[in-house]
Each structure stands twice: as structure tokens, then as C-alpha cells.
Design an enzyme around this catalytic site. Structure first.
Site, PDB file in Angstrom:
ATOM      1  N   TYR A 131     -18.764  21.377  51.366  1.00  0.00           N
ATOM      2  CA  TYR A 131     -17.431  21.965  51.153  1.00  0.00           C
ATOM      3  C   TYR A 131     -16.780  22.314  52.492  1.00  0.00           C
ATOM      4  O   TYR A 131     -15.665  21.879  52.783  1.00  0.00           O
ATOM      5  CB  TYR A 131     -17.585  23.212  50.287  1.00  0.00           C
ATOM      6  CG  TYR A 131     -16.304  23.906  49.899  1.00  0.00           C
ATOM      7  CD1 TYR A 131     -15.430  23.343  48.959  1.00  0.00           C
ATOM      8  CD2 TYR A 131     -15.971  25.151  50.436  1.00  0.00           C
ATOM      9  CE1 TYR A 131     -14.261  24.004  48.577  1.00  0.00           C
ATOM     10  CE2 TYR A 131     -14.817  25.813  50.057  1.00  0.00           C
ATOM     11  CZ  TYR A 131     -13.968  25.236  49.123  1.00  0.00           C
ATOM     12  OH  TYR A 131     -12.813  25.902  48.748  1.00  0.00           O
ATOM     13  N   ARG A 134       3.562   6.716  52.553  1.00  0.00           N
ATOM     14  CA  ARG A 134       4.385   5.667  51.931  1.00  0.00           C
ATOM     15  C   ARG A 134       5.684   6.248  51.375  1.00  0.00           C
ATOM     16  O   ARG A 134       6.763   5.676  51.537  1.00  0.00           O
ATOM     17  CB  ARG A 134       3.577   4.984  50.813  1.00  0.00           C
ATOM     18  CG  ARG A 134       4.337   3.909  50.065  1.00  0.00           C
ATOM     19  CD  ARG A 134       3.468   3.208  49.026  1.00  0.00           C
ATOM     20  NE  ARG A 134       2.791   4.119  48.122  1.00  0.00           N
ATOM     21  CZ  ARG A 134       3.390   4.737  47.099  1.00  0.00           C
ATOM     22  NH1 ARG A 134       4.654   4.538  46.849  1.00  0.00           N
ATOM     23  NH2 ARG A 134       2.688   5.538  46.303  1.00  0.00           N
ATOM     24  N   THR A 172      -9.613  34.175  46.176  1.00  0.00           N
ATOM     25  CA  THR A 172      -8.502  34.509  45.277  1.00  0.00           C
ATOM     26  C   THR A 172      -9.027  34.634  43.850  1.00  0.00           C
ATOM     27  O   THR A 172      -9.956  33.921  43.467  1.00  0.00           O
ATOM     28  CB  THR A 172      -7.421  33.419  45.375  1.00  0.00           C
ATOM     29  OG1 THR A 172      -7.008  33.329  46.741  1.00  0.00           O
ATOM     30  CG2 THR A 172      -6.218  33.734  44.511  1.00  0.00           C
ATOM     31  N   THR A 194     -13.765  20.858  36.933  1.00  0.00           N
ATOM     32  CA  THR A 194     -14.064  22.293  36.875  1.00  0.00           C
ATOM     33  C   THR A 194     -13.011  23.079  36.084  1.00  0.00           C
ATOM     34  O   THR A 194     -12.937  24.296  36.198  1.00  0.00           O
ATOM     35  CB  THR A 194     -14.171  22.898  38.292  1.00  0.00           C
ATOM     36  OG1 THR A 194     -12.951  22.659  38.991  1.00  0.00           O
ATOM     37  CG2 THR A 194     -15.328  22.313  39.056  1.00  0.00           C
TER      38      THR A 194
END
Ligand code: NAD
Ligand code: UDP
Length: 325
Positions: A148, A109, A178, A40
Site C-alpha cells: 500500500y 487523452r 478518516t 471493498t
């Protein structure tokens, strides 16, 4: 220069928020790895960073494991605009869930600190207003937004389980709408759509009667909140709302964009989209208390800066990521 230079991974680093974050981290002197599959976004967001010695770009999909050595991770990789995340909903869910598993595995890790870009969408179409972090939400698990919303909810679960099971140092932020420069002009989100159409003089399409509300946070404020959370005390891991509590109807937003652009466009009212949240506004008490953060840029000022950006770009140089805009 920071006292300690860190190796920092930003997934989704070529996107709207990620590219601004990379700018800040590179400027602070950190060793920054930007990982993105460019679904995107496009490289133009980070072209200016490619020659910097403390920045590297890796084209990679977070649904596949990757082996890196880092100290901190900002996990932003995920399509964020409704048209984009609904385009391939199964991939969206995989990006949130498998992406989180891969990134958390790496963090475990490396013993890296890891921040998850979660969302106000975890609250769904809220019955509680404004939304505090303690509100558990009202999400339709089988609707078009579920890929989503539920993906992000599952990612939050994974973050907290890794924290409890493996003592991983995590941060979870819930980002509210935002906007700002570097929004993709064809992302289909309301601010970019309205500005693009106002500048083109075409009708401004409002889905529904325009009485639904959103709270719009300017990108600089959002980044301040994100970095305050990452660099804040280890006993405040979230989830925390980061957003601007100023609440506007979509109709008010449209009228403001028309006024500030001086456009002759008119608003056109179309049928509402399914499961569209009717109102949204963050309760930012926790962010104020623990991070000493609150937004500073009023909507009118942020819109002026965003309009200036949209006037400055060549819209034809942008490829629409999906047909939904
Ligand atoms: P964006 O679409 O501009 O950025 C997302 C980036 O992730 C893009 O560069 C995209 O190419 C990349 N990406 C997508 N899937 C990927 C995958 N499988 N592997 C690697 N990279 C992948 O959106 P944004 O507004 O910058 O959002 C960034 C993050 O913030 C997202 O996780 C989003 O859910 C979250 N968020 C944003 C908002 C907002 O209003 N901007 C609100 C809530 C949450
Ligand atoms: N919206 C609109 N016209 C547009 C794009 C969006 O009326 O061109 C509405 C949309 O239906 C929603 C609100 O604006 O009510 C915010 O949409 P956006 O896609 O920006 O983000 P959301 O908060 O819904 O994820």
C-alpha cells in the site's frame, strides 16, 4: 447549480469516501460516472443514486484500461484498510500503480484534471512529528504495509511525472485517517471495529499497548478539503495533507467509544501488528494557506454521528470483503 456542468469520473466511487463524493457531485448537477469493482464496498452505498439521470455506475477494475470521455477524475480506487490491502498485496500494488497509469493515460487523452487520493502512509512510521508534506517518510519497502505505502508513493511519482512530462493538470492529496457513516462495518479499521464491537458488547481489541496515536478526520471535513483542492488554483497541485490535527491514542479512542455507546465492553490488549506507525498527525499549514481549509468536526461529535449510523444499519446485510476483520 454549478455554472458549468462537468463530466466527472470517480474511481472507487462506491466506497466509503467515493460514495459521499458522488453524492455531492450529483447534487451539484454534474454528470457523474462511478467506477468500482466492488472489492471493498457494496452497491448499498450508491443504490440511492442509481435512478438519478446524472449518475451512472460501471463495474470495472482500474488495473484494466477503459475508454471514457471526462473533464475531471477523482482517483480513489484502492483498498484502504490494512486487512483489505494486505489480503492480496500484489493486487493492491497493481491497483495503485497500473490503476494510476490507466487513469493518467485517460486524463492525458481527454486533457482532464485528475486528483489522486494518496495517504499519510507515504510517511511510513514517521520520525518527524507532526508530518509536513516536505517530510520524505520512513517506509519499510519489504514489510506487510509496503504494498500500500509503496504503491501510493509510486502513484504520486507517476502523477508528478505526467504533470512534468505532459503538462497534465493534477492534484495530489495525502489523506489522514478518516471515519464516518458508510465505513464498511467489516473493514477492520479502528473506528469501525471499536464501534461495531462496543455496540455488540464484545471485547474491544487493541493491537499493542494502545499508546500509538492517530488523528481522525470526519468524512464531511475530508470531502470539503478534497473538493477545495480539485477546484482550487492550478498553481497549487499538492501534495497536501488533508486530515484533522487532533491527535489521540488508540486507548483514548476506545475509551471514548465505550463512553459514547454506553457499552459494557472492555478493552483487550493484543500483540502489536508489524510496522504499525507509532504516531501520526498532519501538519495542515499548507491546506490552511492555499485552500483556506481546516477541519471543523471534533472527534467526539463525529463519533456520535458514526455511532448513530452503525446503530441504524443491519450488520447482517454486509458481506465481509476479506477474512481480516
Ligand atoms: P474503501 O475501501 O471504502 O473504498 C475504495 C473503493 O475502491 C472500494 O469501493 C473498492 O471496491 C474500490 N476498488 C478497490 N480496488 C479497485 C480496483 N482495482 N478497481 C476498481 N475499484 C477498486 O476506502 P476509502 O476509505 O473510501 O478510501 C478511498 C481512497 O482514499 C483510497 O484510495 C484510499 O487509499 C484513500 N485513503 C483513505 C483513507 C481513509 O482513512 N479513509 C486514508 C488515506 C487514504
Ligand atoms: N487497531 C486496533 N484495533 C483494531 C483495529 C486497529 O488496535 O481493531 C489499531 C491499529 O493497530 C493501528 C490503529 O488502530 O495502530 C489504526 O488502525 P487502522 O487499521 O484503522 O488504520 P492505520 O492508520 O493503521 O492504517
Amino acid at each position: 447549480m454549478p455554472t458549468s456542468i462537468k463530466r466527472i469520473l470517480v474511481t472507487g466511487g462506491a466506497g466509503f469516501l467515493g460514495s459521499h463524493l458522488c453524492d455531492r457531485l450529483v447534487k451539484q448537477g454534474h454528470d457523474v460516472i462511478c467506477l468500482d469493482n466492488l472489492f471493498t464496498s457494496q452497491k448499498s452505498n450508491i443504490n440511492h443514486l442509481l435512478e438519478r439521470p446524472n449518475f451512472e455506475f460501471i463495474r470495472h477494475d482500474v488495473t484494466h484500461p477503459i475508454w471514457l470521455e471526462v473533464d475531471e477524475i477523482y482517483n480513489l480506487a484502492c483498498p484502504a484498510a490494512p486487512g483489505h490491502y494486505q489480503y492480496n498485496p500484489i493486487k493492491t500494488m497493481k491497483t495503485s500503480v497500473i490503476g494510476a497509469i490507466n487513469i493518467l493515460g485517460m486524463a492525458k487523452r481527454c486533457r482532464a484534471k485528475v486528483l489522486q487520493a494518496s495517504t499519510s502512509e507515504v510517511y511510513g512510521d514517521p520520525e518527524v512529528h507532526p508530518q509536513p508534506e516536505s517530510y520524505k517518510g520512513s517506509v519499510n519497502p519489504i514489510g506487510p504495509r509496503a504494498c500500500y505505502d509503496e504503491g501510493k508513493r509510486a502513484a504520486e511519482t507517476l502523477f508528478f511525472d505526467y504533470h512534468r512530462s505532459n503538462k497534465l493538470n493534477i492534484r495530489v492529496m495525502r489523506i489522514f485517517n478518516t471515519y464516518g457513516p458508510r465505513m464498511h462495518p467489516f473493514d477492520g479499521r479502528v473506528v469501525s471495529n471499536f464501534i461495531r464491537k462496543a455496540l455488540a458488547g464484545t471485547p474491544i481489541d487493541c493491537f499493542g499497548d494502545g499508546q500509538q496515536t492517530r488523528s481522525f478526520c470526519y468524512v464531511d471535513d475530508l470531502l470539503d478539503g478534497m473538493m477545495a483542492l480539485m477546484n482550487g488554483p492550478d498553481d497549487f497541485i499538492g501534495p497536501v495533507n488533508i486530515g484533522n490535527p487532533g491527535e489521540f491514542t488508540i486507548r483514548q479512542l476506545g475509551e471514548m467509544v465505550i463512553e459514547l455507546t454506553g457499552s459494557k465492553s472492555e478493552m483487550r490488549f493484543l500483540p502489536p501488528t508489524p510496522d504499525d506507525p507509532s504516531r501520526r498527525r498532519p501538519d495542515i499549514t499548507l491546506a490552511k494557506k492555499h485552500l483556506n481549509w481546516e477541519p471543523k468536526v471534533p472527534l467526539r461529535e463525529g463519533l456520535k454521528r458514526t455511532i448513530e449510523y452503525f446503530r441504524s444499519i443491519d450488520i447482517n446485510s454486509f458481506r465481509a470483503p476479506t477474512p481480516h476483520y
